[in-house]
Each structure stands twice: as structure tokens, then as C-alpha cells.
Design an enzyme around this catalytic site. Sequence first.
Site, PDB file in Angstrom:
ATOM      1  CG  ASP A  42      -1.709   4.830   3.937  1.00 44.63           C
ATOM      2  OD1 ASP A  42      -1.702   5.200   2.755  1.00 44.63           O
ATOM      3  OD2 ASP A  42      -2.536   5.220   4.765  1.00 44.63           O
ATOM      4  CG  HIS A  71      -9.932   4.671   3.022  1.00 42.38           C
ATOM      5  ND1 HIS A  71      -8.727   5.309   3.162  1.00 42.38           N
ATOM      6  CD2 HIS A  71     -10.713   5.128   4.036  1.00 42.38           C
ATOM      7  CE1 HIS A  71      -8.773   6.112   4.208  1.00 42.38           C
ATOM      8  NE2 HIS A  71      -9.964   6.026   4.758  1.00 42.38           N
ATOM      9  CG  HIS A  84      -1.893   1.133   1.229  1.00 41.99           C
ATOM     10  ND1 HIS A  84      -3.242   0.943   1.378  1.00 41.99           N
ATOM     11  CD2 HIS A  84      -1.735   2.475   1.083  1.00 41.99           C
ATOM     12  CE1 HIS A  84      -3.864   2.107   1.321  1.00 41.99           C
ATOM     13  NE2 HIS A  84      -2.958   3.067   1.143  1.00 41.99           N
ATOM     14  CG  HIS A 138      -4.969   2.274   5.621  1.00 41.23           C
ATOM     15  ND1 HIS A 138      -6.312   2.284   5.876  1.00 41.23           N
ATOM     16  CD2 HIS A 138      -4.799   2.943   4.464  1.00 41.23           C
ATOM     17  CE1 HIS A 138      -6.923   2.938   4.903  1.00 41.23           C
ATOM     18  NE2 HIS A 138      -6.032   3.338   4.034  1.00 41.23           N
ATOM     19  CE  LYS A 167      -7.888   2.246  -1.056  1.00 42.79           C
ATOM     20  NZ  LYS A 167      -6.740   2.834  -0.431  1.00 42.79           N
ATOM     21  CG  HIS A 210      -0.732   7.145  -1.075  1.00 36.91           C
ATOM     22  ND1 HIS A 210      -1.956   7.339  -1.675  1.00 36.91           N
ATOM     23  CD2 HIS A 210      -0.979   6.437   0.057  1.00 36.91           C
ATOM     24  CE1 HIS A 210      -2.906   6.791  -0.929  1.00 36.91           C
ATOM     25  NE2 HIS A 210      -2.333   6.227   0.128  1.00 36.91           N
TER      26      HIS A 210
HETATM   27  O1  DOR Z   1      -3.532   9.535   5.519  1.00 35.70           O
HETATM   28  C1  DOR Z   1      -3.838   9.214   4.384  1.00 35.70           C
HETATM   29  N1  DOR Z   1      -3.248   9.767   3.314  1.00 35.70           N
HETATM   30  N2  DOR Z   1      -4.799   8.300   4.206  1.00 35.70           N
HETATM   31  C2  DOR Z   1      -5.266   8.008   2.983  1.00 35.70           C
HETATM   32  O2  DOR Z   1      -6.148   7.215   2.895  1.00 35.70           O
HETATM   33  C3  DOR Z   1      -4.778   8.719   1.799  1.00 35.70           C
HETATM   34  C4  DOR Z   1      -3.442   9.254   2.015  1.00 35.70           C
HETATM   35  C5  DOR Z   1      -3.028  10.257   0.957  1.00 35.70           C
HETATM   36  O3  DOR Z   1      -3.238  10.003  -0.227  1.00 35.70           O
HETATM   37  O4  DOR Z   1      -2.454  11.276   1.328  1.00 35.70           O
HETATM   38 ZN    ZN Z   2      -3.325   5.059   1.478  1.00 34.01          ZN
END
Ligand code: DOR
Ligand code: ZN
Length: 350
Positions: free
Chosen positions: A251, A139, A16, A177, A102, A18
Site C-alpha cells: 500500500d 478497501h 497492493h 491492507h 477494486k 499506488h
Molecule cells: O492511506 C491510503 N492512501 N489509503 C488508501 O486507501 C489510498 C491511499 C492513496 O491512494 O493515497
Molecule cells: Zn491502497
Amino acid sequence: MKNENVITFNRPDDWHLHVRNDDVLAAVIGDTSRDFGRAIIMPNLPTPITTRSMATAYRDEILNQLPDKSKFSPLMTCYLTDTTDPDDLREGLKSGAYTAAKLYPAGATTNSNNGVTNISYLDDVFDVLSELGCPLLVHGEVVDDNVDVFDRENVFIQKILIPLRARHKKLKIVFEHITTKQAVEYIENENPSCLAATITPHHLSINRNAMFQGGIRPHMYCLPIAKREEHRRTLLRAACSGDEHFFLGTDSAPHTKETKESSCGCAGIYNSPCAISTYLQIFEQADALGQFNDFASKNGPLFYNLPINTELVTYKKENKPLVFPNVVIDADSVEVFSPPFNLYWKKATS
Ligand code: DOR
Ligand code: ZN
């Protein structure tokens, strides 16, 4: 004799992650490709990844930013909306353009405005995922002003997850998460072959007090929000158990300081540079390094039906605490997660 200052395990994957795009992507991707073999790439860009051609273009953008000779492999996901085309999803999954889909409930988190308003619109999409054995990544929070922010995950289990699993019995789901005792216990009690969960380094390290230590701490704010200590302890027990339902997903979610230190700061914690060191520290403290390979390198690929990375990596304990500098992006920077304990485990192999 066993050397307790060295550990060797299969190269881990991040299930997971980003990484954004453009200059942020360029600044952060090396922190993941250095330590991980593969990563599930979240599709919540400002213009979300909703079609297979977008996923392919995004994958190419990531590959173009990798350091030379990197063998890192990004695994792409489809951002589900109320109008996702099941046929495009099927083709994308079959061709390998996507690895998973997702589900963001609309309004739940960063760039989720195009997310799903009512999951009953997506029964055809869930049928495609079930047919192909590809996971739905959720999520797991409800978005409702009447639900306390600390209860959103538990209400999601009751109101969304349980009915969804009853309607789609073969659907593979990753509960992303997780942050609560209720999520851990639900999975343990059900003991299903088609449900698993990722656990982040920050939810294993901090409880909700960390957000208010002497003042408001925006760099400890993420979604789902950190919960009480009893929840952190239950997550720790689950991660360290070796139970195949639980695996690594950082995450890691980079936001610049300017956007976090604001009157309406973004949710997200950037932990890629220190993720493995943090997990190792936590497993060591729990006397569970013997289960680390299961959590970090085996349980994820088993669930995704992918091969375990054969390459081995070694980490050694340093004598002095490690320092992880923030990531500079033009005149701004992204702050690296700092757990409330020192980190000593450093990668010894390249
Ligand atoms: O804290 C988070 N940041 N939770 C998420 O689900 C998305 C993520 C983000 O993309 O910044
Ligand atoms: Zn995330």
C-alpha cells in the site's frame, strides 16, 4: 553452518501498490521495479481507471517509465463504480488488460469519490469476477459519520463483507491492507479458499501512538488508520505464520510533503524503497525468517493463480543502519516511511 545474516528467496511481488502518474510515477516506479517482480497497481488516479482502454494506456505509461532492462510487470485493476459495465470488465479480464477489480466505498480514501455507493448495484460485476475466477480487491472500511474511524474495518466485516460472501459464494476476495485483530480472526476462523488479505509494512511496524508522538505526525497517517498495539501484534502473528491467506501488499502511496503537511493532510505512506528491508526486519525480530518466502513470494501468486517468480534474490544484513533518502519531485519531495527501529537488510543481488 546456517548464515543468519543472509537470506535468499524468490523475487517477491507487491500485491497492493499506488504509483500515480506523470512526474510522481516517473520518480517512484524505480523503487518498486528494483525489488519486485510484479505489482497490483491501484486504479485511484484523479481520473480513475474505469475502462479497459484506460487500464491499457496506464499500463503503457508505467512501462514507459521503467528503467532500461527492467522485467517488472504491472498488473492492472479496474476501479469499480456504481455504473461499471460488466461486459467491459469481462473483456478486460479475459484479455489480460485487468488482473482484478477494486472496490472503494465512495468517500473512503484518496480519490474514492467515484467509488461505490451501494454494493448491491454490482451483483452482475461480482458474477463476472466469480465466473472468471478473478479477485475482487476491497478497501474494507465503511464510510459513515456514526462509525468511529477506528471501527470502520470491523463494521465493514459485519455489514458488508459477511453478507457479500454469503451472496457470492465463489467470489474471490482480497481484503486489502488489514489492520485489525477482527480481520485476522475472521479469515482464520472461516479458513476459506476464496478469501485472503494483504498486510502492509507500516501496519506491522506502528500502532496508533505513532501518529501522535510528541505532536501530530502526518507521515504516519494512512487509511485504514493504524490501530492499537494488540491489533499490530495480531497482524504480525498472521504475517509470520506462513498461512497462505496472508501475503505482502505494501500500500505504498506517495503524496508530496506539501500535501501531507497541511491543515487537511492526505492519507498514505510511501514505503517502496524500504518495504522489503522493513518486512525482513520484522520477520527477523519475530524469529520467522523461515516463513518470509511464503508471505512475500508464494502466497500471493497462489491466490491469484499466477506462477511464482523463479528468480532468486538475496538480502544481507549490513552492520550499519540503512538510510533511505526522500524522493525529490521538482521543488517538493515524498517522505519515505521510517519505522520506529533501524533497518539493516540490504539487497545483495542486482
Ligand atoms: O492511506 C491510503 N492512501 N489509503 C488508501 O486507501 C489510498 C491511499 C492513496 O491512494 O493515497
Ligand atoms: Zn491502497
